[in-house]
Scaffold this motif. Structure first.
Motif, PDB file in Angstrom:
ATOM      1  N   ASN A 166      30.855  51.915  48.160  1.00  0.00           N
ATOM      2  CA  ASN A 166      29.599  52.181  48.893  1.00  0.00           C
ATOM      3  C   ASN A 166      28.679  50.970  48.984  1.00  0.00           C
ATOM      4  OD1 ASN A 166      29.781  55.371  48.905  1.00  0.00           O
ATOM      5  ND2 ASN A 166      30.228  54.725  46.836  1.00  0.00           N
ATOM      6  N   LYS A 215      23.935  51.928  47.709  1.00  0.00           N
ATOM      7  CA  LYS A 215      23.891  53.118  46.856  1.00  0.00           C
ATOM      8  C   LYS A 215      23.491  52.661  45.457  1.00  0.00           C
ATOM      9  CE  LYS A 215      26.463  57.314  45.670  1.00  0.00           C
ATOM     10  NZ  LYS A 215      27.796  57.932  45.473  1.00  0.00           N
ATOM     11  N   GLU A 250      28.544  58.406  31.383  1.00  0.00           N
ATOM     12  CA  GLU A 250      27.907  58.123  32.679  1.00  0.00           C
ATOM     13  C   GLU A 250      27.229  59.380  33.185  1.00  0.00           C
ATOM     14  OE1 GLU A 250      30.358  56.442  35.820  1.00  0.00           O
ATOM     15  OE2 GLU A 250      31.376  55.136  34.377  1.00  0.00           O
ATOM     16  N   GLN A 288      31.483  45.537  38.652  1.00  0.00           N
ATOM     17  CA  GLN A 288      30.302  45.968  39.400  1.00  0.00           C
ATOM     18  C   GLN A 288      29.054  45.134  39.100  1.00  0.00           C
ATOM     19  OE1 GLN A 288      31.260  50.260  38.188  1.00  0.00           O
ATOM     20  NE2 GLN A 288      30.419  50.549  40.225  1.00  0.00           N
ATOM     21  N   TRP A 326      26.631  64.702  46.922  1.00  0.00           N
ATOM     22  CA  TRP A 326      26.985  65.082  45.553  1.00  0.00           C
ATOM     23  C   TRP A 326      26.002  66.165  45.104  1.00  0.00           C
ATOM     24  CZ3 TRP A 326      28.594  60.186  42.233  1.00  0.00           C
ATOM     25  CH2 TRP A 326      29.630  59.514  42.900  1.00  0.00           C
ATOM     26  N   HIS A 354      38.085  49.317  32.980  1.00  0.00           N
ATOM     27  CA  HIS A 354      37.330  49.976  34.048  1.00  0.00           C
ATOM     28  C   HIS A 354      37.873  49.453  35.381  1.00  0.00           C
ATOM     29  CE1 HIS A 354      33.302  52.226  34.690  1.00  0.00           C
ATOM     30  NE2 HIS A 354      33.877  52.131  35.871  1.00  0.00           N
ATOM     31  N   TRP A 355      39.182  49.640  35.578  1.00  0.00           N
ATOM     32  CA  TRP A 355      39.876  49.532  36.864  1.00  0.00           C
ATOM     33  C   TRP A 355      40.292  48.133  37.332  1.00  0.00           C
ATOM     34  CZ3 TRP A 355      36.189  53.090  40.207  1.00  0.00           C
ATOM     35  CH2 TRP A 355      36.029  54.324  39.559  1.00  0.00           C
ATOM     36  N   ASN A 376      38.644  54.140  31.545  1.00  0.00           N
ATOM     37  CA  ASN A 376      37.554  54.790  32.268  1.00  0.00           C
ATOM     38  C   ASN A 376      38.088  55.551  33.476  1.00  0.00           C
ATOM     39  OD1 ASN A 376      34.597  55.147  33.068  1.00  0.00           O
ATOM     40  ND2 ASN A 376      35.522  54.297  34.923  1.00  0.00           N
ATOM     41  N   GLU A 377      37.841  56.833  33.506  1.00  0.00           N
ATOM     42  CA  GLU A 377      38.153  57.668  34.671  1.00  0.00           C
ATOM     43  C   GLU A 377      39.542  57.417  35.234  1.00  0.00           C
ATOM     44  OE1 GLU A 377      35.141  57.686  37.671  1.00  0.00           O
ATOM     45  OE2 GLU A 377      33.619  58.473  36.331  1.00  0.00           O
ATOM     46  N   TRP A 397      23.989  56.110  34.088  1.00  0.00           N
ATOM     47  CA  TRP A 397      24.594  55.166  35.031  1.00  0.00           C
ATOM     48  C   TRP A 397      23.522  54.858  36.050  1.00  0.00           C
ATOM     49  CZ3 TRP A 397      29.039  52.536  34.846  1.00  0.00           C
ATOM     50  CH2 TRP A 397      29.396  51.819  35.997  1.00  0.00           C
ATOM     51  N   TYR A 457      21.773  52.887  41.571  1.00  0.00           N
ATOM     52  CA  TYR A 457      21.720  53.779  40.412  1.00  0.00           C
ATOM     53  C   TYR A 457      20.779  53.288  39.316  1.00  0.00           C
ATOM     54  CZ  TYR A 457      25.904  56.556  41.672  1.00  0.00           C
ATOM     55  OH  TYR A 457      26.810  57.397  42.261  1.00  0.00           O
ATOM     56  N   TYR A 463      28.679  63.757  37.125  1.00  0.00           N
ATOM     57  CA  TYR A 463      27.778  63.582  38.275  1.00  0.00           C
ATOM     58  C   TYR A 463      27.498  64.901  38.993  1.00  0.00           C
ATOM     59  CZ  TYR A 463      28.319  58.582  37.606  1.00  0.00           C
ATOM     60  OH  TYR A 463      28.301  57.321  37.066  1.00  0.00           O
ATOM     61  N   ASN A 491      31.949  61.442  31.972  1.00  0.00           N
ATOM     62  CA  ASN A 491      31.187  60.939  33.112  1.00  0.00           C
ATOM     63  C   ASN A 491      30.897  62.134  33.997  1.00  0.00           C
ATOM     64  OD1 ASN A 491      31.750  58.480  31.974  1.00  0.00           O
ATOM     65  ND2 ASN A 491      32.938  57.683  33.689  1.00  0.00           N
ATOM     66  N   TYR A 510      39.974  59.753  38.198  1.00  0.00           N
ATOM     67  CA  TYR A 510      39.350  59.402  39.481  1.00  0.00           C
ATOM     68  C   TYR A 510      40.007  58.154  40.086  1.00  0.00           C
ATOM     69  CZ  TYR A 510      35.697  58.646  42.940  1.00  0.00           C
ATOM     70  OH  TYR A 510      35.017  58.471  44.115  1.00  0.00           O
TER      71      TYR A 510
HETATM   72  C1  BGP Z   1      32.241  56.493  38.444  1.00  0.00           C
HETATM   73  C2  BGP Z   1      32.628  55.117  38.017  1.00  0.00           C
HETATM   74  C3  BGP Z   1      31.518  54.137  38.037  1.00  0.00           C
HETATM   75  C4  BGP Z   1      30.512  54.325  39.140  1.00  0.00           C
HETATM   76  C5  BGP Z   1      30.127  55.778  39.347  1.00  0.00           C
HETATM   77  C6  BGP Z   1      29.322  56.030  40.583  1.00  0.00           C
HETATM   78  O1  BGP Z   1      33.321  57.071  39.094  1.00  0.00           O
HETATM   79  O2  BGP Z   1      33.183  55.118  36.707  1.00  0.00           O
HETATM   80  O3  BGP Z   1      32.081  52.859  37.985  1.00  0.00           O
HETATM   81  O4  BGP Z   1      30.819  53.633  40.265  1.00  0.00           O
HETATM   82  O5  BGP Z   1      31.243  56.610  39.372  1.00  0.00           O
HETATM   83  O6  BGP Z   1      30.166  56.157  41.673  1.00  0.00           O
HETATM   84  P1  BGP Z   1      29.829  55.542  43.070  1.00  0.00           P
HETATM   85  O7  BGP Z   1      29.620  54.085  42.817  1.00  0.00           O
HETATM   86  O8  BGP Z   1      31.022  55.815  43.917  1.00  0.00           O
HETATM   87  O9  BGP Z   1      28.613  56.236  43.545  1.00  0.00           O
END
Ligand code: BGP
Length: 477
Positions: free
Chosen positions: A435, A439, A378, A23, A352, A124-125, A169-170, A425, A441, A301, A299, A173
């Motif tokens: 996105n 978008k 995050e 990213q 969200w 991280h993916w 990481n995640e 984050w 952050y 949100y 993480n 998700y």
């Molecule tokens: C988490 C990830 C991040 C980041 C964040 C925000 O799922 O670990 O890498 O992207 O979400 O998500 P988004 O970019 O979809 O708004």
């Protein structure tokens, strides 16, 4: 419990910010790096917002010193970043790429020189494309050895300098998107393959935690989990059951495997019945129990609210990736649960739910169930930001979001949670996976959009706010 007086944040609290390699870095084919699955996936038509990709991202690879100088100016105590596996092993294994290691060494040394604690994420993916092609990546147990070799390379090189590590990481998700929704590479929609790949990822996670103990005995390691605590839509028993199902299938399925080395009972029984349960070989659960984490990375949100979903009802749906408010459909598993909007909460433009109390609930649930220290790895608000005349970016909505969530951390600590730190984050604006660049952050605005831009860094209002929070040890919220 409403508190009127708060304890201070601990002196060594890690006030941080976070990012991920794909990213921010760019330089996707420089310094000997091999392609990752994201390098390929983002170039297929229609996969990301306006076809955005991380070829250049925010050019962090070439601006490490400038970015770390901004972190130092802010007074950051911790910076969470991820290492790109194909920078270290361009084809996933074989010859190590020294230029890749040297890049992260420069970053780590720059952080340490400013008293910023590095928090290193191993994955991280951005899987090496070569391993996806060779054996299907996470769907084959061969990945366990390859992932361990890569991680041990980093333990040996950076174990003396880096204390805090994040394994996966995640996983929840990422693999849900990759194997259920088809929205992350390899874009499969097959629940049986999903649970199988996910099981292999648990084994890989445990194996690298086990290896960590040998190589970095004084460090701390744990996965970062995307935790969206479940709420019931009402006190109707059907909604309560949907909530229990959701918590078990979307959260405890991962956290129990990580921390207890077993799967939660009702979910496992359901999947055995449906023929979707992963194959558990002799020794698998023993390995999970040998590789439990030192702490849980959280993480957070939003919370999700669940209601009853009949057989034949709502299936899994894709998320809002446009920022058009109110376009997120209900999503669920027939017979188990489906999401429904929470009428008590405001939402972001990406739908969200904004719920600081949910963060306190999240921290308490995890702390009570697993009795481990936690770290917010995050938390933040993705929004449209505007660069105004005189290089001003006013983001009071982000400050509100962060302030209320930092307060929730304080409340959770008052409730007995051991919280190591808080990583917002993100530090700079970055590429959002699906996105695009719209978008945002960051505390630092980056002048670029889907088409490109100067990549110039501009401090937002939230940058100055967070600097004061850190300088006051959390008193000046
Ligand atoms: C988490 C990830 C991040 C980041 C964040 C925000 O799922 O670990 O890498 O992207 O979400 O998500 P988004 O970019 O979809 O708004």
């Amino acid at each position: 419990m409403h508190h009127h007086k708060f304890n201070d944040f601990p002196k060594d609290f890690l006030w941080g910010a976070a990012s991920a390699a794909y990213q921010v870095e760019g330089a996707w084919d420089e310094g000997g790096k091999g392609p990752s699955v994201w390098d390929s996936f983002t170039k297929l038509p229609g996969k990301t917002f306006q076809g955005s990709n991380g070829d250049v991202a925010v050019d962090h690879y070439h601006r490490v010193e400038e970015d770390v100088a901004l972190m130092a100016e802010m007074g950051l105590k911790a910076y969470r970043f991820s290492v790109s596996w194909p920078r270290i092993y361009p084809t996933g294994r074989g010859e190590v790429n020294e230029a890749g290691l040297a890049f992260y060494e420069r970053l780590i040394d720059a952080l340490l020189a400013h008293g910023i604690e590095p928090v290193l994420t191993l994955y991280h993916w951005d899987l090496p494309q070569a391993l996806q092609d060779e054996y299907g990546g996470w769907e084959d147990r061969r990945i366990i050895d390859d992932f361990e070799r890569y991680c041990v390379t980093l333990y040996q090189r950076f174990g003396a300098k880096v204390k805090y590590w994040v394994s996966l990481n995640e996983q929840n998700y990422n693999l849900t998107n990759a194997y259920q929704l088809g929205t992350h590479p390899p874009a499969v929609q097959d629940r049986k393959r999903f649970f199988a790949a996910n099981h292999i990822a648990f084994l890989a996670n445990a194996r690298v935690i086990k290896a960590f103990r040998e190589h970095v005995p004084n460090g701390l390691i744990g996965p970062s989990f995307a935790y969206s605590p479940a709420y019931p839509a009402s006190c109707a028993p059907g909604d309560m059951l949907a909530f229990e199902n959701a918590e078990e299938f979307t959260n405890y399925w991962w956290l129990d495997a990580y921390c207890f080395g077993r799967y939660p009972q009702a979910a496992l029984a359901y999947l055995k019945e449906s023929g979707e349960a992963p194959e558990i070989l002799p020794g698998d659960l023993a390995l999970l129990r040998e590789g439990t984490p030192d702490y849980i990375g959280v993480n957070y949100y939003y919370t999700l609210t669940y209601t009853d979903n009949p057989l034949g009802g709502q299936t899994m749906q894709r998320i809002n990736t446009t920022g058009q408010k109110g376009t997120t459909p209900s999503s669920g598993v027939p017979g188990l649960y489906r999401t429904t909007p929470n009428p008590h909460l405001e939402t972001s433009n990406w739908d969200w739910a904004i719920d600081p109390t949910g963060m306190r609930i999240a921290l308490r649930r995890l702390s009570s169930r697993y009795a481990l220290p936690l770290m917010i790895t995050e938390n933040g608000l993705g929004e449209f930001d505007k660069l105004e005349a005189g290089d001003k970016v006013q983001d009071p909505y982000r400050i509100d979001y962060l302030r209320s969530h930092v307060k929730a951390c304080q409340e959770a600590m008052q409730d007995g949670v051991e919280l190591l730190g808080y990583c917002a984050w993100s530090f700079t604006d970055i590429l959002s996976w699906l996105n695009g660049y719209q978008k945002r952050y960051g505390f630092v605005y980056v002048d670029r959009d889907e088409q490109g831009g100067s990549l110039r860094r501009v401090k937002k209002e939230s940058f100055h706010w967070y600097r004061q929070v850190i300088a006051s040890g959390g008193k000046a919220l």
